[in-house]
Structures are given as structure tokens and as C-alpha cells.
Motif scaffolding. Structure first.
Motif, PDB file in Angstrom:
ATOM      1  N   UNK A  67      28.635 110.909  93.563  1.00 10.70           N
ATOM      2  CA  UNK A  67      28.148 109.751  94.307  1.00 10.70           C
ATOM      3  C   UNK A  67      28.182 108.490  93.444  1.00 10.70           C
ATOM      4  N   UNK A  68      27.928 108.670  92.143  1.00  8.75           N
ATOM      5  CA  UNK A  68      27.975 107.529  91.233  1.00  8.75           C
ATOM      6  C   UNK A  68      29.390 106.945  91.168  1.00  8.75           C
ATOM      7  N   UNK A  69      30.387 107.821  91.133  1.00  8.36           N
ATOM      8  CA  UNK A  69      31.768 107.360  90.932  1.00  8.36           C
ATOM      9  C   UNK A  69      32.305 106.516  92.083  1.00  8.36           C
ATOM     10  N   UNK A  70      31.764 106.667  93.286  1.00  9.66           N
ATOM     11  CA  UNK A  70      32.287 105.905  94.427  1.00  9.66           C
ATOM     12  C   UNK A  70      31.582 104.556  94.590  1.00  9.66           C
ATOM     13  N   UNK A  71      30.551 104.300  93.779  1.00  6.90           N
ATOM     14  CA  UNK A  71      29.856 103.024  93.852  1.00  6.90           C
ATOM     15  C   UNK A  71      30.726 101.906  93.265  1.00  6.90           C
TER      16      UNK A  71
END
Length: 389
Positions: free
Chosen positions: A333-337
Motif C-alpha cells: 500500500x505504501x508503494x502505490x502512494x
């Protein structure tokens, strides 16, 4: 101390202790009474409730669990997982109640047993060795009140108890003051980041065109597109941590350093500084020293674009809220921010300020490690009477 009479008493005779109630997952709510467990008690003797997302409803607390509320000055000890971590509750932590894996202590009679001396005893090598001898279980060891009832505590005269407590509390106060300074320094860096890159009041903003929220010359990038590939090295399981050693282990726990290892094959000495992200806990740690990676869901983050610094990336990631994903693998989820990729000159100017702040934090962290080492060497000598009070 050797010339004074030292009584030896059973712990239950002079100490009140109580274990947490063992709350279940279905009882958790999003607000109400905050609940502390063993993971909130840190190895350095402090309490961290900043990442605690465990609450029970206020009505249930009032009806069933009020007697598990913790008070200012209570001593708490972890009784499961990492055994024997000890800390004192401060007013800033409250209101708070305890769950299983936490035992709270206080003196039954301050004229017989000083709370500061009790705190010292619970941290002493003697007590720590006893609880490990009593501990049951495999990887997840634990002990409880039934074992505490068998433990004896040496009780010197009250003036010596106070003297021991005063000496050790001076170290604790220095450590706590340094911890507060570290928190204030990082907050100053975060406020500067927000001023420049969230509120967009960066140097020269008056003369910069902003279109759809993006200043001229800036870009929006996903975190994934800014991550460098990091060499894979062996991870160190928590059960293999050493209490001290040449290489600190950084994992996703609340402690900045979870333990130590002698495994040089696991050590990362470059690239530094680097960011360690906790896949489950969402913790972010800025690491500027050689370290080994914990095996409990840690991810290593380093920028692949020389237009941004580790300091900038760390503070940008700090602004991302992943709390709505609850218990999950959060790295995906962090990587798509998305975060801003500003002009190189602006990031360099910011990085100069931020790097100075993180260097001061690193200096204070190293000082605290030396203070803890000195305190822990002094403690058994004071308790045994080898050093006069």
C-alpha cells in the motif's frame, strides 16, 4: 550498605503486583480506554504508546476493567515475549490500562520499600535472572504472579534505598531528557517538511506557478518508482538477538534497536542513511549506522533518484497515513502512494537542514546508549553494596 542490616522478604509481603486481564480481539474499538501491552515497554526503560491502536470502549472499561487502570508512577514489566522489560508510567502516558503480558508493581508501604528502589530491583541482574529461570514456554516465553510469589527481595534501610534510587534516577532523567530532545528535533524537521512540501510555502513560492496543486518544475511520483534495489542479506530472527554486540539489529518493533548480532554477513554498511519500514507495524526508522535487518517483516527503502535525499524521502513517507489498512502487509500500500519530486536545488537546500537535525539525533541516541550502559553497570554494584551510597 554492607554495614547496615538488610532484610530479605518475599515479594508479595511488601509489593503489590497485578497482571493484565487478557483482552480479546473482539473487544477492540477505535476509541475509548487505551490499552498497553508488553511491546509498548521498550528495552531502554521507556514507554511508547504513540503507535498503540488498541482500545476498549469506555463503558466496558468502567463496568469490568477499572481495577486494571495504570496510575502515574506505576512500574510495569513485560511478562511475555521479550521478558523483563521494565519502565515507569508517567502522567503523559495516561489514561491507560494494561493487557495480558504486562504486570504492574508498586510498594505496599513506602516507609518500608521505596518505589525507586523497587524499580532498581526489578531491573537488577538478580531479578532478571530469576524471571528467566521461572519462565515457561518455547519461543514465546512467559511468567506470571505465581512465579513472583516465590521471589525474595533484599531490603536495606530506607535511607540507602533512597540513595540507590536517586543515583539511578539521575541517569534515567538524562536519558529521558535526551529522548525528548530527539523527539523535538525530529518534529522540527517534520514541520519544516510540511511547510515547504505540504503547505507549499517553500523559498521562492511567491514567484512559482502552481497548477492542479503541483508547483512548476515539480512532479508527482509513486513511491514504487523512487525505490532503489537493495542487496539481500541474511535477516536476524528475534530469538537470535543478543543483549549487546557489535552490530545493532533494526526491526519493526517500537524500539529503535531491537537487539544485537555478531553475524557480519547480515550487516548493511551501505547505502547509508537508509529507511527501515515495518510491514505490519508501519514504523519508519531513519538509520545512519551499520546495522542488521530484523526478520520480522522489515523493508529497506533508499531513493533511486539522485534528485531526492534519504532525509526528504523519510519525511515524505512519514506524512503518508496507512492506518486504515489495519493489520496487513502495508508495504504494497505504501508503494502505490504518491509524493512530490521537487526541483533538485530545493531538495538539496532542505536536505542540508534536515541532515543536520538527524546528525544531532544520532549523537543523542549514541549518548543514551552510553548512559544506559553506565547505569546498568552501576546498578548491580549499588544493589550489592560494592559501591557505597
Amino acid at each position: 550498605m554492607t554495614t547496615d542490616v538488610v532484610q530479605v522478604r518475599k515479594l508479595p509481603d511488601v509489593v503489590f503486583f497485578q497482571e493484565g486481564p487478557g483482552l480479546r480481539a473482539w473487544q477492540w474499538t477505535e476509541e475509548g480506554m487505551k490499552v498497553i501491552n508488553g511491546t509498548n515497554i521498550l528495552l531502554d526503560g521507556t514507554i511508547d504508546v504513540s503507535n498503540t491502536d488498541k482500545f476498549i470502549s469506555q463503558s466496558e472499561f468502567e463496568a469490568r476493567y477499572r481495577h486494571f487502570e495504570i496510575s502515574d508512577g506505576d512500574i510495569v514489566l513485560s511478562s511475555s515475549g521479550t521478558l523483563g522489560k521494565v519502565a515507569r508510567i508517567r502522567a503523559e502516558h495516561l489514561p491507560l490500562m494494561m493487557n495480558t503480558s504486562v504486570i504492574r508493581f508498586c510498594s505496599k508501604d513506602p516507609e518500608t520499600l521505596h518505589d525507586g528502589y523497587l524499580f532498581a530491583f526489578l531491573r537488577s541482574p538478580l531479578f532478571q535472572a530469576l524471571i528467566r529461570a521461572f519462565a515457561v514456554g518455547g519461543v514465546q516465553q512467559n511468567f506470571g504472579p505465581v512465579h513472583l510469589k516465590q521471589i525474595e527481595i533484599p531490603i536495606p534501610p530506607l535511607h540507602l534505598q533512597r540513595g540507590i534510587a536517586d543515583i539511578l534516577s539521575a541517569y534515567d532523567d538524562l536519558i529521558e531528557n535526551n529522548r525528548r530532545r530527539m523527539a523535538l528535533l525530529e518534529d522540527a524537521a517534520r514541520q519544516l517538511y510540511r511547510e515547504w512540501f505540504v503547505r507549499l510555502r517553500f523559498p521562492g513560492h511567491e514567484h512559482t506557478r502552481i497548477t492542479n496543486g503541483v508547483p512548476e518544475g515539480w512532479e508527482r511520483c509513486t513511491v514504487a518508482n523512487l525505490l532503489a534495489k537493495i542487496e539481500a542479506k541474511p535477516r536476524v530472527p528475534k530469538e537470535e538477538y543478543l543483549p549487546d554486540g557489535p552490530i545493532p539489529c533494526v526491526d519493526q518493533s517500537a524500539e529503535f534497536i531491537g537487539g544485537y548480532t555478531e553475524n557480519t554477513d547480515a550487516a548493511y554498511s551501505a547505502p547509508l542513511p537508509i529507511v527501515v519500514f515495518g510491514d505490519h507495524t508501519r514504523t519508519l526508522k531513519y538509520v545512519d549506522f551499520e546495522f542488521a535487518r530484523g526478520a520480522d517483516g522489515t523493508q529497506l527503502i533508499f531513493p533511486n533518484d539522485d534528485r531526492i535525499s534519504t532525509e526528504y524521502l523519510y519525511l515524505a513517507l512519514k506524512e503518508i497515513d496507512l492506518s486504515n489498512y489495519f493489520y496487513a502487509r502495508h508495504f504494497k500500500y505504501l508503494k502505490v502512494q504518491e509524493i512530490f519530486l521537487p526541483k533538485r536545488s530545493l531538495v538539496q537546500e532542505f536536505g542540508t537542514c534536515a541532515k543536520s537535525v538527524f546528525e544531532q539525533i544520532s549523537t543523542l541516541r549514541n549518548l543514551n546508549r552510553k548512559l544506559r550502559a553506565a547505569r546498568d553497570l552501576l546498578l548491580p554494584r549499588l544493589m550489592s553494596g560494592e559501591i557505597a551510597v
